[in-house]
Motif scaffolding. Structure first.
Motif, PDB file in Angstrom:
ATOM      1  N   SER A  27       3.015   4.384   6.557  1.00  0.00           N
ATOM      2  CA  SER A  27       2.910   3.732   4.971  1.00  0.00           C
ATOM      3  C   SER A  27       2.677   4.648   4.012  1.00  0.00           C
ATOM      4  CB  SER A  27       1.633   2.746   5.381  1.00  0.00           C
ATOM      5  OG  SER A  27       0.600   3.654   5.531  1.00  0.00           O
ATOM      6  N   GLY A  28       2.650   4.112   2.609  1.00  0.00           N
ATOM      7  CA  GLY A  28       2.560   4.785   1.789  1.00  0.00           C
ATOM      8  C   GLY A  28       3.939   5.311   0.890  1.00  0.00           C
ATOM      9  N   SER A  29       3.928   6.145  -0.074  1.00  0.00           N
ATOM     10  CA  SER A  29       4.885   6.301  -1.047  1.00  0.00           C
ATOM     11  C   SER A  29       6.097   6.867  -0.452  1.00  0.00           C
ATOM     12  CB  SER A  29       4.249   7.165  -2.241  1.00  0.00           C
ATOM     13  OG  SER A  29       3.838   8.131  -1.879  1.00  0.00           O
ATOM     14  N   GLY A  30       5.886   7.762   0.550  1.00  0.00           N
ATOM     15  CA  GLY A  30       7.207   8.360   1.257  1.00  0.00           C
ATOM     16  C   GLY A  30       7.835   7.476   2.140  1.00  0.00           C
ATOM     17  N   LEU A  31       7.213   6.382   2.290  1.00  0.00           N
ATOM     18  CA  LEU A  31       8.159   5.163   3.352  1.00  0.00           C
ATOM     19  C   LEU A  31       9.282   4.686   2.525  1.00  0.00           C
ATOM     20  CD1 LEU A  31       8.366   4.045   6.117  1.00  0.00           C
ATOM     21  CD2 LEU A  31       6.479   2.380   5.233  1.00  0.00           C
ATOM     22  N   VAL A  32      10.462   4.617   2.978  1.00  0.00           N
ATOM     23  CA  VAL A  32      11.655   3.895   2.301  1.00  0.00           C
ATOM     24  C   VAL A  32      12.209   2.949   3.053  1.00  0.00           C
ATOM     25  CG1 VAL A  32      11.876   5.934   0.859  1.00  0.00           C
ATOM     26  CG2 VAL A  32      13.022   5.764   2.891  1.00  0.00           C
ATOM     27  N   GLU A  33      12.883   1.987   2.293  1.00  0.00           N
ATOM     28  CA  GLU A  33      13.812   1.075   3.315  1.00  0.00           C
ATOM     29  C   GLU A  33      14.565   1.687   4.091  1.00  0.00           C
ATOM     30  OE1 GLU A  33      14.610  -1.976   0.781  1.00  0.00           O
ATOM     31  OE2 GLU A  33      12.551  -2.616   0.169  1.00  0.00           O
ATOM     32  N   GLY A  34      14.825   1.075   5.215  1.00  0.00           N
ATOM     33  CA  GLY A  34      15.986   1.598   6.175  1.00  0.00           C
ATOM     34  C   GLY A  34      15.421   2.601   7.299  1.00  0.00           C
TER      35      GLY A  34
END
Length: 180
Positions: free
Chosen positions: A56-63
């Motif tokens: 989780s958090g800001s480094g998590l990206v869709e895909g």
């Protein structure tokens, strides 16, 4: 002189296009212009990373795609598109025996990872494909029966004229996703 040499190298590099084909120099895609990463046809698949805690958090990206092993008795393949989505259709698998052979106390350095397609990325991951115009071609098989010993978290594309579809293995069963 260094500036001239550097400028020439940058100009030449800007005209170069690269693609990575794993296992041979042919791959499976006939048109390679939109391919960033490709696999040879060999009855093998990609094994997704096992995660004991969902990222989780800001480094998590869709895909993002992974094997969710937060409950080792009910592991599922998931992808992230703003929220975590189950690709195993609710069919959990017991992956406890697989997790027992993997280190459990490793502290992952999230600043490290392989990035293909760009010099940097804001995403955190083991393998990051960063491109606005190219994609990954999954390993292709005729049938999942041809894979001798699939591992939990394996993902392949079935390229069979009678049933082209995505297949993910959660440790006990394959789940199939057909195009609509």
């Amino acid at each position: 002189m260094k500036k001239i040499y550097s400028t020439i190298c940058l100009v030449i590099a800007s005209f170069c296009f690269s693609q990575i084909i794993i296992s041979d120099n042919i791959g499976t895609a006939s048109n390679k212009t939109s391919v960033l990463l490709e696999f040879a046809s060999q009855n093998k698949g990609i094994i997704l990373p096992y995660n004991r805690t969902l990222p989780s958090g800001s480094g998590l990206v869709e895909g993002t795609i992974l094997l969710d092993a937060t409950d080792p008795l009910n592991a599922t393949v998931k992808y992230y598109n703003g929220t975590w989505q189950d690709l195993s259709s609710g069919n959990g698998a017991n992956v406890g025996s697989y997790l027992s052979i993997q280190p459990s106390t490793v502290v992952e350095d999230t600043t490290k990872g392989a990035i293909i397609g760009a010099p940097t990325s804001s995403a955190n991951g083991v393998l990051i494909l960063e491109s606005a115009t190219k994609a990954m071609v999954l390993p292709m098989v005729q049938t999942t029966d041809a894979i001798p010993d699939p591992a939990p978290g394996m993902i392949v594309y079935i390229n069979n004229p009678g049933g082209k579809r995505l297949a993910v293995f959660n440790g006990s069963k394959w789940t199939f996703w057909m195009p609509s």
